[in-house]
Design an enzyme around this catalytic site. Structure first.
Site, PDB file in Angstrom:
ATOM      1  N   GLU A 188       0.828  -1.206   0.000  1.00 42.41           N
ATOM      2  CA  GLU A 188       0.000   0.000   0.000  1.00 42.41           C
ATOM      3  C   GLU A 188       0.861   1.255   0.000  1.00 42.41           C
ATOM      4  O   GLU A 188       0.663   2.168   0.815  1.00 42.41           O
ATOM      5  CB  GLU A 188      -0.931  -0.001   1.213  1.00 42.41           C
ATOM      6  CG  GLU A 188      -1.974  -1.096   1.156  1.00 42.41           C
ATOM      7  CD  GLU A 188      -3.088  -0.919   2.173  1.00 42.41           C
ATOM      8  OE1 GLU A 188      -2.835  -0.308   3.222  1.00 42.41           O
ATOM      9  OE2 GLU A 188      -4.196  -1.386   1.903  1.00 42.41           O
ATOM     10  N   GLU A 262      -6.798  -7.223  -0.447  1.00 43.20           N
ATOM     11  CA  GLU A 262      -7.151  -7.379   0.973  1.00 43.20           C
ATOM     12  C   GLU A 262      -8.639  -7.110   1.076  1.00 43.20           C
ATOM     13  O   GLU A 262      -9.080  -5.966   0.918  1.00 43.20           O
ATOM     14  CB  GLU A 262      -6.383  -6.381   1.849  1.00 43.20           C
ATOM     15  CG  GLU A 262      -4.907  -6.689   1.970  1.00 43.20           C
ATOM     16  CD  GLU A 262      -4.168  -5.707   2.892  1.00 43.20           C
ATOM     17  OE1 GLU A 262      -4.832  -4.915   3.598  1.00 43.20           O
ATOM     18  OE2 GLU A 262      -2.925  -5.732   2.887  1.00 43.20           O
TER      19      GLU A 262
HETATM   20  C1  GLA Z   1      -3.871  -2.321   5.399  1.00 41.87           C
HETATM   21  C2  GLA Z   1      -2.575  -3.102   5.383  1.00 41.87           C
HETATM   22  C3  GLA Z   1      -2.641  -4.388   6.162  1.00 41.87           C
HETATM   23  C4  GLA Z   1      -3.366  -4.178   7.474  1.00 41.87           C
HETATM   24  C5  GLA Z   1      -4.751  -3.617   7.191  1.00 41.87           C
HETATM   25  C6  GLA Z   1      -5.566  -3.371   8.439  1.00 41.87           C
HETATM   26  O1  GLA Z   1      -4.726  -2.648   4.426  1.00 41.87           O
HETATM   27  O2  GLA Z   1      -2.123  -3.389   4.084  1.00 41.87           O
HETATM   28  O3  GLA Z   1      -1.342  -4.822   6.416  1.00 41.87           O
HETATM   29  O4  GLA Z   1      -2.647  -3.296   8.255  1.00 41.87           O
HETATM   30  O5  GLA Z   1      -4.613  -2.379   6.584  1.00 41.87           O
HETATM   31  O6  GLA Z   1      -5.678  -4.508   9.191  1.00 41.87           O
END
Ligand code: GLA
Length: 785
Positions: A188, A262
């Site tokens: 991210e 995700e």
């Molecule tokens: C983001 C991150 C993950 C995690 C989520 C929240 O999407 O990429 O690693 O921290 O947030 O759980």
């Protein structure tokens, strides 16, 4: 004929060997291929819908890996997604650990045996509510290092780490007969910065490490364009609203399969806010949409597990994460099936790929045991168990002294004199201040109280500042989270003149084996329970099984059982138990150590048959209100902007009618489309150049209402950088009428030209704000401190 001829020229043994080799070639299945096609992922050239479950092996004890992977298969997953946490593998610079609990190769091997493909996410940065987002603390020994940038030190260390990852895992790629089908580059990154060259360097490091399967990057919908590179396949992360998210993905990548990198099944918990269960109906609806349309996804988390030891990170604005990583996931923290598990499995069963075998039944849950109440009857006061100190006139943070975690005690002598002020730039994270051994107060990062009064002294007096560190922040620029007192450290007279204080003694308390095995214990003094220290006791077990240690009578600290660190506890909740996996217990006597920094109500423990994940006790917090004591009034204020938001869940940019100038930003929700509550997923403030102002020094100064009983609707969710969680006004206890006010303390005066408003992303959003007003100024808030 031919046989006869051959026999003449080739010896019989060689002929047999040739025949054997030819026939084995005939039967050998060609190597598996995995590619990204124009519309689909292609496994052996055939469309393949990735149904992936995220599972962090570092959050599950090794003896349970196979059990949890079988769970994944039964849940309907064909792939498992594995983060690597760099700091778990390189605890000391240059010394790599890939065995025992860090044996990722073994994890991949078991996954393959259980019929699962693997998506690898090696970082170097990972986030994941893990200490410093997986980055090693020792990077912070370099003053001025800029993490996740082209800073040469950072790049060099990342390259070295990724090279080691390649040595262990490149041979396990699908191209070499292993289960790894794709590898993620960074994590991210669009949330953090916009440097496509940096992403290029990270990509190159992974290629140089020997990976030749498809490489990809993931981002939430609003950040896909930042750091974008065509040579990395893109996937999008979201918790709801796949239609909009995939639309955003197609804008940056018109061709190729759609994948959610995700897909949130729930959310993580932080100390002092309610447990997140996740919304099952929305989750199922969105998953069904993806199953139907052929989109691929990775459920984050399919099984969360536990962030054992000191590995839990912290969110921003400073909100430390609890040790349980249950996450409201389909497979619970202890590996049990849940309602969400059953619903997910039933749904996926309806959408299996052509020819796919029915999903296997889940393995049974591991046995449970309980423990009778035991009293811990030995106590090692911290101040009587101090190591040899470091002496200095210029105290620094832990990292400078090669300390990674735990507590650091700063001790000095203060001359006799009237009441004075002790002041630092910041405290990371809590500091209990003692004068001649008597507790004076606590400085608390949640509240930003970094300046306190020290009582008058009629003689030179010892001042002790016991700083305790929670995990390092794992998200945003705040990952540069050095621990201890952040200077300048000042003692000031009431007229602001400095008091010269030299000769500090610093005691590094990392709670490692050496310290824990050499404590001197005494019989606890019942009137001095509130002293910081380590308690020792024993409990007897006749039947081994998993159990949940009930820590409700304790204050705040850390627990070890038979040398295994279970993680952190804190009486404010929401977690009130600690998961002990059966392999860490033994028949007969088991040794337990409990560090308590504020002291227990009663030093007793027992083992329960189920966890307590959602019991909040704000009244037990040592800092009663987490927010500054202030008054807010909107009377006579002239808004910098007012209007009506659009009735949808897309991001909206609103330009202020008059440029806002001031330290405080207030948004007033005058009404909502459904008349229920008011909610905001995320707020960004833009300057005249259209750039978002950093959230780094922001705190919530005031909120008129927030939901904390039935869901985590805390106001901080509107400024934490994440769009999945949100601020919601109270809907369960005291439904208050409009207007609702949310005031942000920006830390310093800022100029605000526009706001970027992201509503809750669910399709039918409760409390979507309709009429709003915006105020910016220095006078919105009056401090009462
Ligand atoms: C983001 C991150 C993950 C995690 C989520 C929240 O999407 O990429 O690693 O921290 O947030 O759980």
């Amino acid at each position: 004929m031919l046989r006869k001829k051959l026999l003449k020229i080739v010896p019989v043994g060689v002929l047999i060997l040739m025949m054997f080799t030819l026939s084995s070639f005939k039967n050998e299945t060609p190597p598996t291929t995995f590619e990204i096609g124009k519309k689909d992922f292609l496994l052996n050239g055939k469309p393949f819908q990735i149904r992936c479950g995220e599972l962090h092996f570092a959050r599950v004890p090794k003896p349970y890996w196979r059990h949890r992977l079988k769970m994944m298969k039964s849940l309907g997953m064909n792939t498992v997604c594995a983060y690597l946490f760099w700091n778990f593998h390189e605890r000391t610079p240059g010394v790599f650990k890939w065995d025992g609990e860090a044996d990722i190769a073994q994890f991949c091997k078991i996954a393959q045996e259980e019929g699962l493909w693997v998506i690898l996410r090696p970082g170097p940065y990972t986030c994941a509510e893990w200490e410093m987002g997986g980055l090693p603390w020792w990077l912070l020994k370099n003053d001025g290092i800029k993490l996740r940038t082209k800073d040469p030190i950072y790049i060099d260390r990342s390259n070295q780490y990724l090279k080691e990852v390649g040595k262990v895992l490149a041979p396990m790629q699908v191209t070499k007969g292993g289960p790894i089908i794709m590898v993620q580059v960074e994590n991210e990154y669009g949330f953090y910065a916009d440097d496509a060259d940096y992403m290029g360097l990270m990509r190159k490091a992974i290629l140089d490490a020997g990976f030749n399967v498809p490489l990809f990057a993931c981002n939430p919908p609003y950040h896909l364009k930042k750091g974008f590179r065509k040579d990395l396949f893109q996937v999008v992360n979201f918790g709801s609203n796949p239609v909009e998210a995939f639309k955003a993905l197609k804008e940056v990548q018109p061709e190729g399969p759609l994948m959610c990198g995700e897909f949130y099944s729930g959310w993580f918990d932080t100390w002092g806010t309610p447990h997140n269960y996740g919304k099952i109906d929305q989750y199922l609806q969105d998953m069904e949409y993806m199953l139907k349309t052929g989109a691929s996804f990775s459920i984050y988390m399919a099984h969360g597990g536990t962030t054992f030891d000191f590995w839990a990170g912290a969110d921003r604005p400073f909100k430390p994460d609890v040790s349980s990583y249950d996450y409201g996931a389909p497979v619970s923290e202890a590996g049990w099936t849940t309602e969400k598990f059953k619903a997910t499995r039933d749904l996926i069963s309806k959408y299996l790929m052509p020819g796919e075998a029915p999903l296997p039944v889940p393995p049974s849950a591991n046995p449970i045991t309980t423990l009778r109440t035991v009293k811990l009857n030995k106590f090692a006061p911290l101040f009587k168990n101090l190591p040899v100190p470091i002496t200095t006139d210029d105290p620094k943070t832990m990292e400078y002294y090669d300390q990674s975690r735990g507590s650091i005690l700063y001790r000095t002598t203060l001359p006799a004199g009237p009441e004075c002020v002790f002041k630092v730039d910041e405290v990371h994270d809590f500091a209990w201040v003692f004068l001649n051994g008597k507790k004076v107060t606590v400085m608390d990062r949640r509240k930003h109280n970094y300046s306190i009064l020290i009582p008058a002294r009629d003689k030179a007096s010892t001042i002790d500042i016991l700083v305790h560190a929670m995990g390092r922040i794992n998200f945003g620029p705040e990952v540069h989270d050095r621990k201890g007192l952040i200077g300048p450290i000042q003692f000031l007279n009431k007229n602001n003149s400095p008091i010269s204080v030299k000769g500090w003694k610093l005691f590094n308390l990392s709670y490692g084996d050496e310290m824990l095995n050499n404590l001197s214990f005494e019989t606890p003094n019942p009137v001095r329970l509130a002293e910081p220290g380590i308690w020792k006791g024993e409990f007897m077990i006749d039947k081994i099984g998993d159990t949940f240690l009930d820590v409700r009578k304790w204050g705040k600290g850390v627990v070890w059982v038979n040398g295994h660190c279970l993680g952190r506890y804190w009486n404010i909740g929401p977690t009130q138990t600690m998961y002990i996996p059966a392999p860490w217990l033994k028949k007969g006597a088991n040794k337990v150590l409990v560090l308590d920094l504020v002291g227990p109500e009663n030093p007793v423990l027992q083992g329960l048959s189920a966890p307590i994940l959602n019991e909040l006790n704000p009244q037990k917090d040592f800092t009663l209100s987490k927010r500054p004591d202030v008054t807010f009034s909107a009377k006579n204020l002239i808004p910098n902007a007012k209007g009506e938001f659009a009735d949808n869940n897309a991001m909206q940019i609103v330009k202020l009618t008059t440029l806002g100038k001031g330290r405080y930003f207030c948004i007033a929700a005058l009404s909502s489309f459904d008349g229920t509550t008011a909610s905001i997923a995320e707020l960004d403030l833009l300057n005249k150049e259209g750039k978002a102002i950093s959230h780094q020094s922001w705190t919530i100064a005031y909120v008129s209402s927030e939901e904390l009983a039935k869901e985590n609707g805390s106001a901080e969710n509107a400024i934490d950088g994440q769009t999945f969680n949100y601020w919601s006004t109270d809907w369960s206890v005291r439904k208050m009428s409009y207007p609702h006010y949310l005031v942000i303390d920006l830390g310093k005066e800022e100029e605000i030209d526009a706001i970027r408003f992201i509503p809750k992303s669910e399709s039918k959003s409760l409390g979507r704000i309709k009429d709003y007003q915006i105020f910016v100024g220095n006078e919105l808030i009056k401090s009462l401190q």
